[in-house]
Write a protein that holds these residues in place. Structure first.
Motif, short mmCIF file in Angstrom:
data_model
loop_
_atom_site.label_atom_id
_atom_site.label_comp_id
_atom_site.label_asym_id
_atom_site.label_seq_id
_atom_site.Cartn_x
_atom_site.Cartn_y
_atom_site.Cartn_z
N PRO A 223 0.80 -1.23 0.00
CA PRO A 223 0.00 0.00 0.00
C PRO A 223 0.83 1.28 0.00
N GLU A 224 2.05 1.24 0.52
CA GLU A 224 2.90 2.43 0.48
C GLU A 224 3.22 2.84 -0.96
N MET A 225 3.18 1.86 -1.86
CA MET A 225 3.48 2.15 -3.27
C MET A 225 2.27 2.68 -4.02
N TYR A 226 1.07 2.32 -3.60
CA TYR A 226 -0.12 2.70 -4.35
C TYR A 226 -0.26 4.22 -4.49
N PRO A 227 -0.09 5.01 -3.41
CA PRO A 227 -0.16 6.47 -3.54
C PRO A 227 1.20 7.13 -3.76
N LEU A 228 2.20 6.34 -4.14
CA LEU A 228 3.54 6.85 -4.47
C LEU A 228 4.20 7.53 -3.27
N GLU A 229 4.07 6.92 -2.11
CA GLU A 229 4.64 7.53 -0.90
C GLU A 229 6.16 7.49 -0.88
N ILE A 230 6.77 6.62 -1.68
CA ILE A 230 8.23 6.51 -1.64
C ILE A 230 8.90 7.26 -2.78
N GLY A 231 8.13 7.93 -3.62
CA GLY A 231 8.70 8.72 -4.70
C GLY A 231 7.86 8.65 -5.97
N TYR A 232 8.10 9.60 -6.86
CA TYR A 232 7.34 9.65 -8.11
C TYR A 232 8.08 10.52 -9.12
N PHE A 233 7.55 10.59 -10.33
CA PHE A 233 8.04 11.50 -11.35
C PHE A 233 7.07 12.67 -11.48
N ASP A 234 7.60 13.88 -11.64
CA ASP A 234 6.71 15.02 -11.83
C ASP A 234 6.30 15.13 -13.30
N ASP A 235 5.59 16.20 -13.64
CA ASP A 235 5.06 16.35 -15.00
C ASP A 235 6.16 16.48 -16.04
N GLN A 236 7.35 16.88 -15.62
CA GLN A 236 8.49 16.99 -16.54
C GLN A 236 9.38 15.75 -16.50
N ARG A 237 8.87 14.70 -15.86
CA ARG A 237 9.56 13.42 -15.75
C ARG A 237 10.82 13.52 -14.89
N ASN A 238 10.84 14.46 -13.97
CA ASN A 238 11.94 14.56 -13.01
C ASN A 238 11.65 13.66 -11.81
N LYS A 239 12.68 13.02 -11.29
CA LYS A 239 12.51 12.18 -10.12
C LYS A 239 12.28 13.03 -8.88
N ILE A 240 11.23 12.72 -8.15
CA ILE A 240 10.96 13.36 -6.87
C ILE A 240 11.18 12.29 -5.80
N LEU A 241 12.33 12.34 -5.15
CA LEU A 241 12.70 11.30 -4.20
C LEU A 241 12.19 11.62 -2.80
N ASN A 242 11.73 10.62 -2.11
CA ASN A 242 11.36 10.78 -0.71
C ASN A 242 12.58 10.41 0.14
N PRO A 243 13.22 11.40 0.77
CA PRO A 243 14.43 11.11 1.54
C PRO A 243 14.16 10.32 2.81
N PHE A 244 12.89 10.13 3.14
CA PHE A 244 12.54 9.38 4.35
C PHE A 244 12.25 7.91 4.04
N TYR A 245 12.49 7.53 2.79
CA TYR A 245 12.45 6.11 2.39
C TYR A 245 13.88 5.60 2.39
N TYR A 246 14.13 4.52 3.15
CA TYR A 246 15.48 3.98 3.31
C TYR A 246 15.60 2.68 2.51
N SER A 247 16.13 2.81 1.32
CA SER A 247 16.18 1.67 0.41
C SER A 247 17.15 0.59 0.88
N ASP A 248 18.14 0.96 1.70
CA ASP A 248 19.08 -0.05 2.19
C ASP A 248 18.40 -1.08 3.08
N ASP A 249 17.23 -0.74 3.61
CA ASP A 249 16.50 -1.66 4.48
C ASP A 249 15.49 -2.51 3.72
N TYR A 250 15.52 -2.41 2.41
CA TYR A 250 14.57 -3.16 1.58
C TYR A 250 14.70 -4.67 1.80
#
Length: 349
Positions: A223-250
């Motif tokens: 469910p964290e992925m459904y509303p793009l809580e961990i990041g998304y692309f904006d209208d210009q296709r730029n990455k909008i990163l969520n710095p509070f998502y810790y990918s090393d703990d995946y």
């Protein structure tokens, strides 16, 4: 520490192998008896004057809409689209396109036109949904990916597989001139449609004996992925990163998002507001997408951990909770609609 963002929008294709009233059909009365099987079958009345009527199947390259019935749900509209030329000399494989389910959508959902490769396309309408072009609609109450949705999808798949008839007693092979290869049936699911495609096999796989595969494109699993809580692309296709998502703990079944700083961002009275993650002094550092969010039962549904954090952190109270935002208690509905733990169930089908 390098933080990498796992994007819902990254291309990830999963291929999993697995061991009515039709406008052109004649509706049989209770006294009619089928005297032969397949397209063009004769139907003879068992009482009164003997008459013969011939069912004319839909030709190659055409479309038709029929209805099936799902117990405890209602009458479900199903659309069949036929290829101009079958993929194989013996007939055409059948692909069921699993429909989008937590964004508002009218009409039959067809992202991928499989008729272009010689396959038969089968799509459908959820309860309370209609197709504005044809006027077709499905009855019943929509439960947004719940148990009733899975039963409905199971029945659509079994109709496409030649196992279940439509409401008039006709099977898919009766309705179309192209031979359906009902032993070569698969599911196609783009984006969050993969949630229901996965769950219908996990919970009803043994009831769908002819399903051979699932192709899932960019399917989210949590469910964290459904509303793009961990990041998304904006209208210009730029990455909008969520710095509070810790990918090393995946891990294969979990992700780590720090919700301790979550607040509620609202630019004015006309702005319906959305969650944000705060930096020091409570300043917004990452604001969730303004538009993209699952819609269930007329409300926006973020993940349960994020929604709970809005309450625990004091960003919102139940007294001033927005009417169009699901409460922490309501977001518990995500539990049934989370697929990450259901892949082992598919493997044993």
């Amino acid at each position: 520490m390098v933080r990498k963002c796992l994007f819902f929008t990254l291309a990830l294709t999963i291929i999993i192998g697995l061991s009515g009233c039709w406008t052109g059909a004649l509706k049989p009365s209770p006294t009619e008896k089928r005297t032969s099987e397949g397209a063009g079958a004769e139907r003879v009345l068992t009482s009164g004057p003997v008459t013969t009527e011939v069912l004319t199947p839909s030709p190659a390259g055409s479309e038709l809409i029929t209805y099936i019935y799902t117990s405890d749900v209602g009458k479900i509209a199903v659309k069949i689209k036929l290829p101009e030329v079958p993929r194989y000399p013996e007939g055409a494989p059948v692909v069921v396109e699993v429909s989008t389910w937590f964004v508002y959508f009218t009409g039959f959902h067809t992202v991928n036109d499989v008729t272009e490769i010689g396959a038969i396309s089968v799509s459908y309408l959820w309860p309370e949904r209609m197709d504005p072009e044809s006027g077709a609609h499905s009855t019943g109450v929509y439960d947004y990916g719940g148990p009733d949705s899975l039963m409905l999808l199971r029945d659509v798949i079994n109709f496409a597989s030649g196992v279940k008839p439509n409401v008039d007693g006709y099977y898919i092979s009766d309705l179309i001139a192209v031979t359906p290869l009902t032993d070569n049936v698969g599911l196609w699911a783009s984006s969050h449609s993969g949630v229901l495609a996965t769950n219908v096999i996990a919970y009803h796989g043994s009831e769908m004996p002819n399903v051979k595969y699932l192709v899932g494109r960019e399917n989210p699993t949590l469910p964290e992925m459904y509303p793009l809580e961990i990041g998304y692309f904006d209208d210009q296709r730029n990455k909008i990163l969520n710095p509070f998502y810790y990918s090393d703990d995946y891990t294969p079944t979990s992700i780590h998002v720090d919700y301790s700083s979550v607040g509620w961002y609202q630019e004015g009275e006309q702005d319906r507001g959305r969650p944000f993650f705060a930096a020091s002094a409570g300043r917004p550092q990452h604001i969730l997408h303004q538009e993209i969010c699952p819609q269930l039962w007329g409300k926006r549904y973020y993940s349960h951990p994020l929604t709970e954090a809005l309450l625990v952190n004091g960003a919102l109270t139940l007294d001033d909770w927005p009417e169009d935002l699901a409460t922490p208690d309501e977001t518990k509905a995500w539990a049934f609609r989370t697929v990450v733990f259901n892949y082992p169930k598919i493997a044993v089908q």
